[in-house]
Write an enzyme that holds these catalytic residues in place. Sequence first.
Site, PDB file in Angstrom:
ATOM      1  N   ASP A  65      71.809  57.241 -43.799  1.00  0.00           N
ATOM      2  CA  ASP A  65      71.746  55.818 -43.670  1.00  0.00           C
ATOM      3  C   ASP A  65      70.138  55.473 -43.355  1.00  0.00           C
ATOM      4  O   ASP A  65      69.491  56.855 -42.204  1.00  0.00           O
ATOM      5  CB  ASP A  65      71.819  55.387 -42.398  1.00  0.00           C
ATOM      6  CG  ASP A  65      71.933  54.117 -41.851  1.00  0.00           C
ATOM      7  OD1 ASP A  65      71.300  52.710 -42.116  1.00  0.00           O
ATOM      8  OD2 ASP A  65      72.069  53.570 -40.636  1.00  0.00           O
ATOM      9  N   ASP A  78      70.510  50.886 -47.379  1.00  0.00           N
ATOM     10  CA  ASP A  78      70.196  51.558 -47.014  1.00  0.00           C
ATOM     11  C   ASP A  78      71.364  52.870 -46.997  1.00  0.00           C
ATOM     12  O   ASP A  78      71.112  53.644 -46.373  1.00  0.00           O
ATOM     13  CB  ASP A  78      69.457  51.482 -45.937  1.00  0.00           C
ATOM     14  CG  ASP A  78      70.226  51.146 -45.280  1.00  0.00           C
ATOM     15  OD1 ASP A  78      71.464  50.135 -45.315  1.00  0.00           O
ATOM     16  OD2 ASP A  78      69.323  51.719 -43.607  1.00  0.00           O
ATOM     17  N   GLU A  79      72.279  52.859 -46.907  1.00  0.00           N
ATOM     18  CA  GLU A  79      73.098  53.472 -46.410  1.00  0.00           C
ATOM     19  C   GLU A  79      74.230  54.110 -47.414  1.00  0.00           C
ATOM     20  O   GLU A  79      74.861  52.983 -48.116  1.00  0.00           O
ATOM     21  CB  GLU A  79      74.432  52.318 -45.435  1.00  0.00           C
ATOM     22  CG  GLU A  79      74.960  53.080 -44.556  1.00  0.00           C
ATOM     23  CD  GLU A  79      75.027  52.284 -43.210  1.00  0.00           C
ATOM     24  OE1 GLU A  79      76.058  52.401 -43.351  1.00  0.00           O
ATOM     25  OE2 GLU A  79      74.493  51.084 -43.260  1.00  0.00           O
TER      26      GLU A  79
HETATM   27  P1  TTP Z   1      70.826  48.664 -40.673  1.00  0.00           P
HETATM   28  O1  TTP Z   1      70.546  50.128 -41.227  1.00  0.00           O
HETATM   29  O2  TTP Z   1      71.910  48.419 -39.876  1.00  0.00           O
HETATM   30  O3  TTP Z   1      69.343  49.828 -39.792  1.00  0.00           O
HETATM   31  P2  TTP Z   1      67.874  49.845 -39.558  1.00  0.00           P
HETATM   32  O4  TTP Z   1      67.519  50.319 -40.663  1.00  0.00           O
HETATM   33  O5  TTP Z   1      66.828  48.489 -39.390  1.00  0.00           O
HETATM   34  O6  TTP Z   1      67.563  51.146 -38.864  1.00  0.00           O
HETATM   35  P3  TTP Z   1      68.338  52.156 -37.958  1.00  0.00           P
HETATM   36  O7  TTP Z   1      69.425  52.029 -39.090  1.00  0.00           O
HETATM   37  O8  TTP Z   1      67.322  53.191 -38.226  1.00  0.00           O
HETATM   38  O9  TTP Z   1      69.059  51.672 -36.314  1.00  0.00           O
HETATM   39  O10 TTP Z   1      70.352  48.041 -41.512  1.00  0.00           O
HETATM   40  C1  TTP Z   1      69.767  48.730 -42.342  1.00  0.00           C
HETATM   41  C2  TTP Z   1      69.283  47.249 -42.647  1.00  0.00           C
HETATM   42  O11 TTP Z   1      69.343  46.191 -43.656  1.00  0.00           O
HETATM   43  C3  TTP Z   1      67.923  46.700 -42.442  1.00  0.00           C
HETATM   44  O12 TTP Z   1      66.490  48.095 -42.488  1.00  0.00           O
HETATM   45  C4  TTP Z   1      67.435  45.333 -42.717  1.00  0.00           C
HETATM   46  C5  TTP Z   1      68.838  45.121 -43.064  1.00  0.00           C
HETATM   47  N1  TTP Z   1      69.265  44.603 -41.829  1.00  0.00           N
HETATM   48  C6  TTP Z   1      69.334  42.781 -41.895  1.00  0.00           C
HETATM   49  O13 TTP Z   1      68.792  41.731 -42.633  1.00  0.00           O
HETATM   50  N2  TTP Z   1      70.180  42.060 -40.735  1.00  0.00           N
HETATM   51  C7  TTP Z   1      70.555  42.442 -39.809  1.00  0.00           C
HETATM   52  O14 TTP Z   1      71.205  42.081 -38.417  1.00  0.00           O
HETATM   53  C8  TTP Z   1      70.651  44.042 -39.740  1.00  0.00           C
HETATM   54  C9  TTP Z   1      71.818  45.177 -38.371  1.00  0.00           C
HETATM   55  C10 TTP Z   1      70.093  45.150 -41.152  1.00  0.00           C
END
Ligand code: TTP
Length: 359
Positions: free
Chosen positions: A9, A104-105
């Site tokens: 992730d 991203d995951e």
């Molecule tokens: P995540 O992997 O959930 O989170 P993150 O990249 O913000 O950070 P971390 O994992 O380090 O806590 O989300 C991946 C991407 O998806 C995030 O950068 C932006 C997008 N996203 C949204 O647009 N809306 C949301 O509610 C979430 C959770 C993520």
Amino acid sequence: MEKRIIHVDMDAFYAQIEQRDNPRLKDKPVIVGGKSSSRGVVATASYEARKFGVHSAMPMSRAHQLCPDGYYVTPRFNRYRDVSNTIMEIFRSYTDYVQPVSLDEAYLDITHLVRRDMPASRIASFIKRDVLEATGLTCSAGVSYNRFLAKMASGMNKPDGLTIIHHGNVHDILMPLPIGDFPGVGKVTEERMKERGIHTGEDLYSHSERDLINWFGKRGPKLYHYARGIGDDTVQSERIRKSIGKETTFEVDKNDDEEILAVIRKLAQQVSTKMNQYGLVGDTVTVKIKEFDFRSLTKQLKLPETIAEADEIYNISYHLYTELKSVERPIRLIGVTVGNLKEKNFENMTIYDFIQRKE
Ligand code: TTP
């Protein structure tokens, strides 16, 4: 044989990319999201911004209150898509079994790569290194023997984490865990659990499978297993998905249009969420019903343009359903599928199209 699964992730994905691309934003509280109008919400916040209490899905106006000196950036989805393609290619250079969960995951099954002198954790560190070299970005990886533990592990030491959950530490990790952190336990189930006095993994662990089935129905066995670290270990490596569908089997056959349409609305929402997570749109909608006597009927409509929104999927499903359903014949299953999928053109996207909480 026991599997070895890695969940990777990216850390604060959008924000990290913005910081990489613009050195002025480095080490600064960066908030990526819509304009600070009433509808704008935060897509993601850099770790520096999270210290101010800013987080995803928060209204931008609130973020401005908490972090008035933050650096506010509008999202550039094409940029994020490019990085996503790069990291997915890296994953695929290790194994064919790559299941992307969102941009991203991803889950990777690397069972076949593990040797005595090449433990899964080492492979995970190589992947992290490759991602950093290719993109300049850090990610967090979790290694375990099934998917839910791998995912839990990747979240445990963010950012730039590498965490392993194995048989020796799994119990100590799961027992103190708040019940809401278990997979499939959303807000509603969490409340129902708390009413039963189940607040942690340990509370969940203390109940019999029979009790959990009585209280939580079909989900009972899964919950019973999660408390014991047992979960699904299959990594679905569909490279190109042809369709995304969801279906529900009723416990009692149903004939009430209003009730069935409410379920269709929910399925349309779930399909839409999945499509948005994968960045896909599609132009055929299929509704399937299975009647009480197992007769299966499907009807499909090809649209002149692609869709991905829940309302659009629902409206078309509604028509297909009314054409399929016989007044006299109760049904046992209903399904909604969107097919002929393509990647969404991020150029024309607004932040509101993308903000969807993950499952
Ligand atoms: P995540 O992997 O959930 O989170 P993150 O990249 O913000 O950070 P971390 O994992 O380090 O806590 O989300 C991946 C991407 O998806 C995030 O950068 C932006 C997008 N996203 C949204 O647009 N809306 C949301 O509610 C979430 C959770 C993520």
